[in-house]
Design a protein around this motif. Structure first.
Motif, PDB file in Angstrom:
ATOM      1  N   SER A 115       5.865 -16.871 -45.681  1.00 45.29           N
ATOM      2  CA  SER A 115       4.580 -17.269 -45.124  1.00 45.29           C
ATOM      3  C   SER A 115       3.930 -18.343 -45.969  1.00 45.29           C
ATOM      4  O   SER A 115       3.345 -19.304 -45.454  1.00 45.29           O
ATOM      5  N   VAL A 116       4.009 -18.208 -47.296  1.00 43.31           N
ATOM      6  CA  VAL A 116       3.466 -19.223 -48.192  1.00 43.31           C
ATOM      7  C   VAL A 116       4.194 -20.547 -47.987  1.00 43.31           C
ATOM      8  O   VAL A 116       3.581 -21.605 -47.873  1.00 43.31           O
ATOM      9  N   ALA A 117       5.524 -20.475 -47.965  1.00 36.24           N
ATOM     10  CA  ALA A 117       6.313 -21.695 -47.800  1.00 36.24           C
ATOM     11  C   ALA A 117       6.003 -22.367 -46.470  1.00 36.24           C
ATOM     12  O   ALA A 117       5.812 -23.587 -46.408  1.00 36.24           O
ATOM     13  N   MET A 118       5.954 -21.583 -45.387  1.00 41.59           N
ATOM     14  CA  MET A 118       5.698 -22.176 -44.076  1.00 41.59           C
ATOM     15  C   MET A 118       4.308 -22.783 -44.006  1.00 41.59           C
ATOM     16  O   MET A 118       4.110 -23.881 -43.461  1.00 41.59           O
ATOM     17  N   ALA A 119       3.325 -22.091 -44.568  1.00 45.81           N
ATOM     18  CA  ALA A 119       1.968 -22.626 -44.559  1.00 45.81           C
ATOM     19  C   ALA A 119       1.874 -23.900 -45.382  1.00 45.81           C
ATOM     20  O   ALA A 119       1.123 -24.820 -45.043  1.00 45.81           O
ATOM     21  N   THR A 120       2.627 -23.980 -46.468  1.00 45.53           N
ATOM     22  CA  THR A 120       2.635 -25.196 -47.277  1.00 45.53           C
ATOM     23  C   THR A 120       3.281 -26.338 -46.512  1.00 45.53           C
ATOM     24  O   THR A 120       2.795 -27.471 -46.525  1.00 45.53           O
ATOM     25  N   ILE A 121       4.384 -26.042 -45.821  1.00 45.73           N
ATOM     26  CA  ILE A 121       5.095 -27.069 -45.052  1.00 45.73           C
ATOM     27  C   ILE A 121       4.184 -27.703 -44.011  1.00 45.73           C
ATOM     28  O   ILE A 121       4.111 -28.928 -43.888  1.00 45.73           O
ATOM     29  N   VAL A 122       3.486 -26.868 -43.243  1.00 44.21           N
ATOM     30  CA  VAL A 122       2.651 -27.410 -42.167  1.00 44.21           C
ATOM     31  C   VAL A 122       1.318 -27.934 -42.692  1.00 44.21           C
ATOM     32  O   VAL A 122       0.577 -28.594 -41.952  1.00 44.21           O
ATOM     33  N   GLY A 123       1.020 -27.686 -43.972  1.00 42.31           N
ATOM     34  CA  GLY A 123      -0.239 -28.152 -44.537  1.00 42.31           C
ATOM     35  C   GLY A 123      -0.150 -29.497 -45.226  1.00 42.31           C
ATOM     36  O   GLY A 123      -1.154 -29.998 -45.721  1.00 42.31           O
ATOM     37  N   THR A 124       1.053 -30.081 -45.291  1.00 41.51           N
ATOM     38  CA  THR A 124       1.218 -31.364 -45.965  1.00 41.51           C
ATOM     39  C   THR A 124       2.134 -32.283 -45.164  1.00 41.51           C
ATOM     40  O   THR A 124       2.991 -31.816 -44.414  1.00 41.51           O
ATOM     41  N   ASP A 125       1.946 -33.577 -45.332  1.00 38.92           N
ATOM     42  CA  ASP A 125       2.830 -34.566 -44.715  1.00 38.92           C
ATOM     43  C   ASP A 125       3.950 -34.978 -45.651  1.00 38.92           C
ATOM     44  O   ASP A 125       4.807 -35.780 -45.279  1.00 38.92           O
ATOM     45  N   ARG A 126       3.954 -34.465 -46.889  1.00 40.94           N
ATOM     46  CA  ARG A 126       4.987 -34.799 -47.852  1.00 40.94           C
ATOM     47  C   ARG A 126       6.236 -33.952 -47.597  1.00 40.94           C
ATOM     48  O   ARG A 126       6.144 -32.837 -47.081  1.00 40.94           O
ATOM     49  N   PRO A 127       7.430 -34.451 -47.962  1.00 38.54           N
ATOM     50  CA  PRO A 127       8.647 -33.640 -47.805  1.00 38.54           C
ATOM     51  C   PRO A 127       8.581 -32.387 -48.670  1.00 38.54           C
ATOM     52  O   PRO A 127       8.127 -32.427 -49.817  1.00 38.54           O
ATOM     53  N   VAL A 128       9.011 -31.269 -48.099  1.00 31.87           N
ATOM     54  CA  VAL A 128       9.064 -29.989 -48.805  1.00 31.87           C
ATOM     55  C   VAL A 128      10.498 -29.480 -48.760  1.00 31.87           C
ATOM     56  O   VAL A 128      11.112 -29.425 -47.699  1.00 31.87           O
TER      57      VAL A 128
END
Length: 308
Positions: A115-128
């Motif tokens: 959940s943390v990873a997914m929320a971080t992914i959709v919260g930034t335009d930078r590559p994750v």
């Protein structure tokens, strides 16, 4: 290219594996590695034998181990407070790349980290990039340097343990939609392949019309349609071949579902690159079904690249 790679730590073996992968990535990019540990508590704990010491031990121990195992690597550490997804997304804005550990599916703890990873992914335009432990053990010297301090019972993070990394020497694999070619995704994939020695596997899967049990009609359709699909993929990749002439590209056009075929092609990959369209639906930002499947089921590191 921004000159640092950010990795999120939580004291787990998975985040230690992510840090090790990120260290190699930072060296490839001639970039600084920034280790970030985000604590949920808004106020830092008091000094003493509590979670504050454990958090600091994780940062210091990981930095020491990475410096020792990667000569020439510049490592910086930062401890922050707040909700991890929001803080990591904020830190991503000034990073060339963000790297997180991933447990995939299969446990409550894994779901929470997911959940943390997914929320971080959709919260930034930078590559994750999401990294999960693999089957190759780290060196004994590295394992001995990993932080082992026990955190407070209710703190969440625990000391990092020796982990493993998968897919360190294979090709870069990228999923391609010839009908909606995503320039940021292809540019990132070709760039990563060039950094790693120039091996890229570009995959575009497609479906045949339903013919029931008519094997002859199916075979004829395959022979008739495949040349067009191959040509379309070649045309999409042509500008990137020209921009990155050192990259040796394998163009794959398998028949079948996109998720299944991309996961099959990703076996043994050093990195798998998928896209995420920047959009907000009624239930908030999200990733597409193919990217979602790859994130949860691919054993190799997965880079999610945002595009318009």
């Amino acid at each position: 290219m921004l000159q640092h790679v950010t990795v999120g730590l939580d004291g787990s073996a998975e985040s230690a594996a992510a840090a090790e992968w990120a260290a190699r990535e930072a060296l490839l990019r001639t970039a600084t590695l920034r280790l970030v540990l985000v604590a949920d508590s808004p106020d830092p704990p008091r000094p003493g034998p509590d979670e504050g010491d454990a958090f600091d031990d994780v940062l210091a121990g990981t930095a020491r181990a990475l410096r020792g195992g990667n000569p020439g690597l510049e490592v910086r550490t930062q401890r922050l407070s707040g909700r991890p997804p929001a803080v990591l997304a904020r830190e991503a804005a000034t990073s060339g790349l963000v790297v997180l550990g991933s447990r995939g599916l299969g446990s409550v703890r894994g779901f929470l980290l997911g959940s943390v990873a997914m929320a971080t992914i959709v919260g930034t335009d930078r590559p994750v990039v999401l990294v999960r432990p693999g089957n190759e053990p780290r060196t004994e010297a590295y394992a001995e340097d990993l932080p082992r301090a026990e955190p407070h019972a209710n703190s969440g993070p625990r000391p990092a343990r020796p982990g493993e990394l998968a897919g360190a020497s294979g090709p870069v694999v990228v999923g391609v939609d010839v009908h909606d070619a995503c320039e940021p995704v292809l540019d990132f994939a070709f760039g990563e392949a060039a950094l790693r020695g120039g091996r890229l596997r570009a995959v575009h899967s497609w479906m045949l019309p339903p013919f029931g049990r008519d094997a002859l009609a199916l075979d004829m359709a395959l022979q008739e349609m495949r040349p067009d699909v191959v040509r379309a993929l070649r045309n999409v990749l042509a500008p990137w071949r020209q921009k990155y002439p050192s990259v040796d590209v394998d163009e794959l056009t398998p028949v079948g579902g996109a998720s299944e075929q991309l996961l099959h092609a990703a076996d043994g990959a050093a990195l798998v690159v998928v896209g995420r369209r920047i959009r907000t639906g009624r239930i908030g930002a999200h990733v597409g079904p193919v990217t979602h499947a790859v994130i949860h089921h691919c054993g190799s590191p997965v880079a999610v690249v945002a595009h318009a």
